[in-house]
Motif scaffolding. Structure first.
Motif, mmCIF file in Angstrom:
data_model
loop_
_atom_site.group_PDB
_atom_site.id
_atom_site.type_symbol
_atom_site.label_atom_id
_atom_site.label_comp_id
_atom_site.label_asym_id
_atom_site.label_seq_id
_atom_site.Cartn_x
_atom_site.Cartn_y
_atom_site.Cartn_z
ATOM 1 N N CYS A 662 -56.465 37.484 9.516
ATOM 2 C CA CYS A 662 -55.975 36.110 9.555
ATOM 3 C C CYS A 662 -56.141 35.510 10.946
ATOM 4 N N ALA A 670 -52.332 31.879 11.276
ATOM 5 C CA ALA A 670 -51.840 33.257 11.367
ATOM 6 C C ALA A 670 -50.464 33.291 12.016
ATOM 7 N N GLU A 1087 -53.841 33.875 2.767
ATOM 8 C CA GLU A 1087 -53.512 35.249 3.146
ATOM 9 C C GLU A 1087 -54.052 36.245 2.122
#
Length: 1462
Positions: A662, A670, A1087
């Motif tokens: 991420c 992130a 994600e």
């Protein structure tokens, strides 16, 4: 819910018995021995001869023996007395009695050093239920998932090395993977020896599970059995294998784990165990094993190697009873005979062919086969081959059959398709078997095929079973075939899963403690509330309960729930797998619930599969790490503890891996994941979970540290130099010069108070302002202590008191700071868990104590001393302040760790200091009585020696009498050593004190040098510093910007805000951010996408690892070796197939040429002599698997089959075997070949003797009074006053169980309707409509039947139909019969038929095409079983319908009549 405490206790007991620990194992064994010693003699009996009758035969040793085979000394004393049986012939039924057994316990084989097994001697009449109880309850065996009965040659035989290896490997693989019991004859010979050697080969390698091999042998045929006799049980009994001296007896095989020794009171007679073994295997196969909510009957399979006539009988009986058999071709004799003819049509299996095969494979004993015996073998082999669905031939080297284990499991599945179930029930049953065997390869190849499309809901029961029994491969398979965890997990399902927690897991014990106060059974919501309570203890109080507390109005008390079945009030069993669309979801994330359930049981592979399905995967991984670390703190078992910690570290690495993916893609998103409030995980954040779990590797990740740095600098740019910040702190007007930059360009352009507020609210600025303030406090404190400490407090000292008060207020603010609403107790625990907070409290309390003494004039000096010491503690606080420094922080952590460890080290050092000090003091000084000087000499001086301060009087060289006090009267000098008055020198031996000093310095310095090396101390300090950096940043991020003592103004503002206005505290958004639903959904989807990338990368890296590459190469080499080894066999098989194909083509060519020649001749060309075609020879040994379309009954088998079953129903009469070629009456048979069969006659007739008809009054082929003795097949022959069955011989003469000689006419009404769905539409399969037929079942019969049968003379309705119809509907049904359509009229192949009596039937179809038909509704309303043993139902018409064979033929005709599916 059943008591979790009891289940855990029971499991703990079983763990002790399994050897967890030394002493508990021994105690458990003693208890087990005592239990066996009392239970077995009370329940298990042996057999003893009680009447000695001298036999005409002598024993092998030339001794006189009884008819039972035992000599006189082996009998009881009473057996040789004059007896009431005197003069009678020896009869085992009268002269053998049962007595308590005297041979049982543990058995070890002398000199082999193998694990002890179990054995018992028991009577041949022992009930199977009692033996099964002994095995499962007393011996502690788990009920099997599969029963493998291995039979074959009892004498040693040779097998090809390759085939032997394949058989051993496959047999043990199926036994290990499926949890099977392997049953053999138990002796060290023949097929039993082959099984034993296979087990020995396995025990020599690493194996996780022991194979249960049970030998059932004859006690009287056992050599050295005297060593097994122990009236109180042998624990262990030592058995000697003496093959050289066994003679006609046999030895037990040392590689079996359990022995059942069957005793009939005789000696030297073999085969005694066969009836008991048969009954025991049948009993076990009728037991139901339930695990994970799924119940299956224990399947049984018979594996055949080699064998003689007894083996053929075993195979025949197994096939007759519906037991599938696997015959290993190439093992010899019977196995090879059956394998050679298994692919042939029944019509080609002739007596001459069997005779040819017997001469080939029984060369040594072929001459002993009589003509009648060959006929019998032919008949039995025909019957065996006829049930092709139960017969599997394993041919080594054939594609798909390289392993015996696959052949065994495929045989069971093939049998289940045709015997037990049909339709959906059949597939479901096969899947149950595959799950029970834990063979996902079988499920993939045999069940999840294009032939069957599974609905996800159909897999839910098996999914639950796979989860509970920890079979991750099946869970993965079900997920790949459509199971969605979000749909699968319901409240009842989760309740059931927690109900079946592994009793040995720690979470089970913790949940048990929580449930201890619940007096009644709980409904799922209440149980899950307790689960949430335990989970909150593991995850930390920073999380909210994962399951909400149910309302009191919704709390239900449930009925008691069995241990394996869920029973929820008003909830059916199906509700486990069905969820109402309108029902509110009980949980936020079902995948999370399943992941927690797997993690708390430490199931690595299962949790890995579920985690891969999770949404909030980073938070899930960190939560798993936290749970495992908390559970490991209470785990006592070292192996489990290490597994938990390793798994916790693995999940931390997964969280790091996904976060890294991420962070590479988008740093800002992130970092949002870090502080996003996760509703699924108790409204906490990923960062908070990592901190709670102390996942230092995760927190020290560069992306997280970058985010912390960003928070640390507040709205300032992180690229600002520290000197710029300090300058602006001292001269804030510099802010307007652009000396410092802001992260937000708009903030950079703003002026006035906004810029000043943004600057001074930054944590980095607050921190440095507080540092300056703290240094000012310490300087002022030092000035007062050293310069301005007056009897009355001066102004500077008063300022210190105000300053300290502001520090106290700040500590109180930190103490009561609770942004998560965890409560005062939790806030205090969090506060005092920090070492520096404890130091602050101690410093403040010490200051208060010093101030109190300072204000008392008489204690002024004492107060100054206390305040001076307190100054030292305030100075130590600087170490915490400087931990934020990237340079000093790790070094401070090193010092802190060394200071902690040095206290443990000082214990070792104190041993040397005290031991040397006391020895030195005792040697040098005589009777020193001053305590302070004793302490100095024994401890203080010894301690100083370490640092180089050697005492001058340690030897005589530097001794000076003026430096000591001779009598010890001078308080400022030590007492002198003992002195020689003549020489004025010490009298102690210098060599001894010097030697002691050298040794002492040597060992002390060794300890000091090895206390730590810098590299060891430096390990992980960087991670620890980065981890602890968060706490300091969060502290100053939430701290008021004003430094002490000006911070009092902020505290006053805070007091008004919290206490007066009651505005609750909130955590700053930079550490806990609640996102909008749309934004959160998009973030989680992103994600998940990157998680898939991470998993793919992990799989790629796994494949690139050298170990994996080596393993792949090894697998490929093994595959190549196997292919090369089987190449020859495959090549020979291919040649045979090509030759067969060539023969077929030549035959077709010959036929075509014959037709051409005939056509030319008819046209006038050529001669009149037409060459005839040579008869084609049947290809021998055809593979039955090649003809996949062959059915159970061969189309060419034109003779009745059921009427020739050897065992006549309802009695013990055996037919004479009649093979196909002997069936027609035209075929003449000799008396020697076919002796007259026994007539059952009156013995089996259901009618009283008065109703039996005299043969002389019977008129055949006419209407004889009320009876119609005419046949539908025309005139039948009558011989010797008895009619002959028009279909040929049956092997039994007489009337049998039928009512009349000649034809017995019956009526079979076939009542059908269309199968419809819930909306009323007709169901279809393969485009064709589906029928339902009305069937009945009587008693324990395995098959359903049509509701027809024989009729009373003059009656129209069959007796069986009257038993399921109310009387008022009889007349209406008679009219339905007259309107019905006749679909069959003729002979019925019934097992009750004989040579002189047979059944002929008329089948009438009664079909209701409309579901609203009035007659159909009346019929359904009048269906009623008057006999409790009968059952009636509508059954779907399918080729696998569990119906009598002859009724299936009728049903198939009806389906064809309506064009319906069959």
């Amino acid at each position: 819910m059943e008591s979790l405490v009891k289940r855990r206790h029971d499991q703990a007991s079983s763990r002790e018995e399994d050897g967890f620990g030394g002493q508990p194992r021994r105690v458990a064994n003693l208890g087990l021995q005592e239990n066996l010693s009392s239970w077995i003699p009370d329940n298990i009996k042996k057999k003893e001869c009680i009447y000695f009758v001298e036999s005409s035969k002598l024993s092998d040793a030339g001794k006189v023996v009884c008819e039972c085979g035992y000599p006189r000394e082996k009998h009881l004393e009473e057996a040789t007395w004059p007896h009431t049986f005197q003069g009678q012939e020896w009869d085992p039924k009268k002269h053998v009695r049962e007595m308590p057994t005297d041979a049982f316990g543990d058995i070890v084989f002398t000199g082999l050093g193998q694990k002890a097994g179990k054995y018992v001697r028991l009577s041949q009449d022992t009930p199977s239920s009692l033996i099964y109880q002994l095995m499962t309850q007393q011996w502690g065996l788990d009920a099997p998932n599969l029963l493998i009965s291995v039979t074959g040659g009892a004498k040693d035989f040779n097998m090809k090395p390759r085939l032997k290896s394949v058989f051993r490997r496959g047999l043990l693989k199926v036994a290990q993977t499926s949890g099977a019991w392997v049953i053999t004859g138990g002796s060290h010979t023949g097929v039993m020896k082959q099984v034993g050697e296979a087990v020995r080969q396995l025990s020599g390698s690493f194996c996780e599970k022991e194979v249960v091999t049970i030998g059932i042998a004859t006690w009287g045929a056992l050599h050295n059995r005297e060593s097994l006799i122990h009236p109180m049980g042998g624990f262990p009994a030592e058995y000697i294998m003496d093959e050289g001296g066994q003679g006609n007896l046999t030895c037990l095989d040392s590689n079996h784990s359990h022995f059942i020794l069957v005793d009939d009171g005789t000696h030297g007679r073999y085969g005694v165990e066969i009836p008991l073994r048969t009954n025991l295997e049948k009993f076990i196969s009728q037991q139901t094993k339930e695990k994970g909510g799924v119940a299956i009957k224990i399947p049984i399979v018979c594996v055949v190697l080699e064998g003689g006539p007894g083996t053929l009988n075993t195979i025949y009986n197994a096939i007759t009873n519906g037991t599938p058999c696997v015959v290993v071709e190439g093992s010899g004799r019977v196995a090879d005979v059956i394998a050679q003819v298994a692919g042939l049509p029944i019509s080609e299996i002739t007596i001459s062919l069997i005779q040819q095969k017997l001469s080939l494979f029984f060369q040594g004993m072929f001459e002993t086969f009589t003509e009648s015996k060959i006929v019998e073998w032919t008949k039995k082999i025909q019957d065996i081959v006829r049930r092709r669905q139960l017969l599997t031939v394993f041919r080594e080297g054939k594609d798909g059959q390289q392993d015996v284990d696959v052949a065994i499991l495929q045989a069971l599945l093939k049998a289940s398709r045709s015997l037990d179930h049909f339709g959906h029930e059949n597939w479901d049953h096969q899947l149950k078997l595959a799950v029970a065997w834990n063979r996902v390869d079988i499920a993939q190849s045999e069940i999840f095929t294009d032939e069957r499309q599974w609905k996800p809901s159909e897999l839910y029961p098996m999914m639950v079973a796979a989860l509970i029994t920890n079979k991750p491969e099946f869970v993965k398979l079900f997920l790949e075939n459509g199971v969605q965890l979000k749909e699968f997990i319901s409240q009842a399902t989760l309740f059931y899963l927690y109900q079946n927690l592994e009793p040995t897991c720690l979470f089970h014990c913790k949940l048990d403690k929580v449930l201890a106060g619940e007096p009644e059974r709980l409904d799922p919501s209440v149980l899950l509330q307790h689960v949430a309570q335990v989970l909150r203890e593991l995850l930390g109080d920073s999380t909210q309960p994962l399951y909400s507390r149910p309302r009191s109005s919704n709390r239900q008390r449930l009925l008691p729930v069995p241990s394996v079945k869920i029973s929820v009030q008003r909830v059916s069993r199906q509700s486990l797998y069905k969820r109402s669309s309108g029902q509110a979801t009980f949980t936020i994330d079902p995948v999370r619930d399943l992941l927690i359930w797997a993690i708390v049981q430490n199931r690595r592979e299962l949790a890995e599969i579920i985690w891969a399905q999770s949404q909030d995967c980073i938070a899930a991984a960190l939560a798993c790490s936290k749970i495992l670390k908390e559970l490991s703190k209470e785990e006592e078992d070292t192996d489990s503890l290490e597994e938990m910690l390793a798994l916790a570290d693995e999940y931390e690495q997964r969280a790091i891996g996904v976060f890294t993916e991420c962070y590479r893609k988008d740093e800002e998103r992130a970092q949002k994941l870090l502080v996003r409030v996760s509703e699924a995980w108790g409204r906490t954040t990923c960062l908070q979970l990592a901190l709670e779990a102390k996942d230092m590797k995760f927190v020290s990740h560069g992306g997280i540290q970058a985010y912390l740095t960003k928070v640390w600098w507040g709205q300032l740019g992180v690229d600002n130099g520290l000197w710029r910040v300090v300058l602006c702190m001292l001269f804030f007007p510099l802010l307007y010069t652009g000396l410092v930059s802001f992260r937000n360009r708009g903030q950079q352009a703003e002026g006035g108070l906004a810029r000043v507020r943004a600057f001074f609210s930054a944590p980095v600025v607050v921190f440095h302002i507080n540092i300056l303030s703290y240094f000012a406090f310490l300087c002022l404190f030092a000035y007062v202590l050293m310069v301005d400490f007056q009897p009355q407090p001066s102004g500077c000292e008063s300022l210190i008191y105000v300053w300290l008060f502001s520090l106290v207020c700040e500590e109180l603010r930190q103490l009561f700071y609770d942004p998560d609403g965890s409560g005062l107790r939790k806030a205090m625990l969090v506060y005092f868990s920090d070492f520096w907070n404890k130091l602050d409290v101690c410093a403040i309390l010490l200051f208060i104590a010093g101030l109190t003494c300072r204000l008392v004039p008489s204690l002024l000096y004492t107060g100054r001393i206390i305040l001076s010491l307190d100054f030292t503690m305030f100075c130590l606080r600087l170490m915490h302040i400087f931990t934020i420094s990237k340079t000093l922080g790790p070094k401070i952590i090193i010092v802190k760790r060394m200071m902690k460890d040095v206290f443990f080290f000082l214990f070792l050092l104190a041993v040397w200091v005290v031991s040397f000090g006391v020895a030195k003091q005792a040697i040098l000084i005589h009777n020193e009585r001053r305590v302070e000087w004793i302490f100095r000499g024994a401890v203080y001086h010894s301690y100083l020696i370490i640092f180089g301060q050697l005492p001058t009087y340690i030897d005589g060289v530097n001794f000076r009498p003026d430096q000591c006090s001779p009598n010890g009267t001078d308080p400022y000098k030590p007492k002198c050593p003992e002195i020689d008055q003549a020489r004025q020198e010490p009298v102690f031996p210098e060599w001894l004190t010097v030697l002691l000093l050298c040794l002492y310095l040597l060992f002390a310095n060794i300890l000091l040098l090895n206390l730590y090396t810098f590299q060891q101390v430096q390990e992980r300090t960087d991670q620890i510093w980065k981890f602890q950096r968060h706490d300091l940043i969060e502290e100053y991020q939430s701290r008021p910007p004003a430094p002490p003592p000006f911070i009092l103004l902020s505290h006053l503002h805070l007091f008004i805000k919290r206490v007066v206005l009651k505005i609750p505290a909130k955590r700053h958004k930079q550490f806990k951010n609640k996102l909008e639903k749309n934004e959160e959904a998009a973030l989680l989807s992103w994600e998940i996408y990157l998680k898939e990338n991470y998993l793919q990368e992990q799989q790629f890296q796994q494949k690139q690892r050298p170990e994996q590459k080596i393993q792949d190469v090894s697998d490929k080499v093994d595959t190549m070796v196997r292919l090369l080894e089987t190449a020859r066999l495959k090549q020979s098989g291919a040649v045979e197939q090509r030759l067969a194909s060539l023969e077929e083509q030549v035959a077709q060519t010959a036929t075509a040429l014959h037709w051409i020649v005939k056509a030319l001749r008819d046209s006038g060309f050529g001669s009149e002599d037409v060459p005839t075609l040579a008869p084609q020879k049947a290809s021998v040994g055809r593979d039955p698997e090649l003809d996949s379309g062959s059915k159970a009954e061969d189309p060419g088998d034109a003779y009745h089959v059921n009427a020739r079953h050897l065992l006549y129903p309802s009695c013990s009469v055996l037919r004479f075997p009649v093979p196909n070629e002997k069936v027609p009456w035209e075929v003449r048979v000799t008396v020697a070949a076919l002796p007259p069969a026994v007539s059952v006659g009156d013995a089996t007739s259901p009618l009283p003797s008065s109703a039996l008809e005299p043969l002389s009054r019977i008129s055949y082929n006419v209407v004889d009074g009320p009876l119609d003795r005419r046949s539908f097949h025309g005139v039948y022959a009558v011989r010797d006053g008895l009619p002959l069955n028009p279909m040929g011989r049956t092997g039994l003469r007489g009337r049998g169980d039928l009512s009349y000689f000649g034809p017995n006419h019956t009526l079979q009404p076939v009542i059908t309707r269309w199968r419809r769905s819930l909306d009323g539409a007709i169901c279809r399969k393969n485009v064709k409509k589906m029928l339902e037929v009305l069937v009945v079942k009587r008693g324990p019969s395995e098959h359903w039947m049509l509701p027809g049968g024989s009729r009373e003379p003059g009656e129209m309705l069959p007796r069986k139909l009257k038993q399921v119809l109310r009387r008022e509907f009889w007349s209406s049904f008679e009219s339905l019969l007259t309107q019905g359509m006749e679909v069959y009229k003729g002979y019925m192949d019934d097992p009750r038929n004989t040579d002189n009596a047979w059944i002929e039937t008329v089948a009438v179809s009664i079909h209701f095409p409309d579901q609203s038909d009035v007659e159909l509704k009346r019929l359904n309303s009048h269906l009623h079983c008057y006999d409790e043993g009968m059952a009636i139902r509508w059954q779907v018409v399918d080729e696998r319908i569990s119906l009598c064979d002859n009724h299936k033929v009728i049903l198939q005709k009806v389906a064809a009549l309506f064009g319906a599916y069959y």
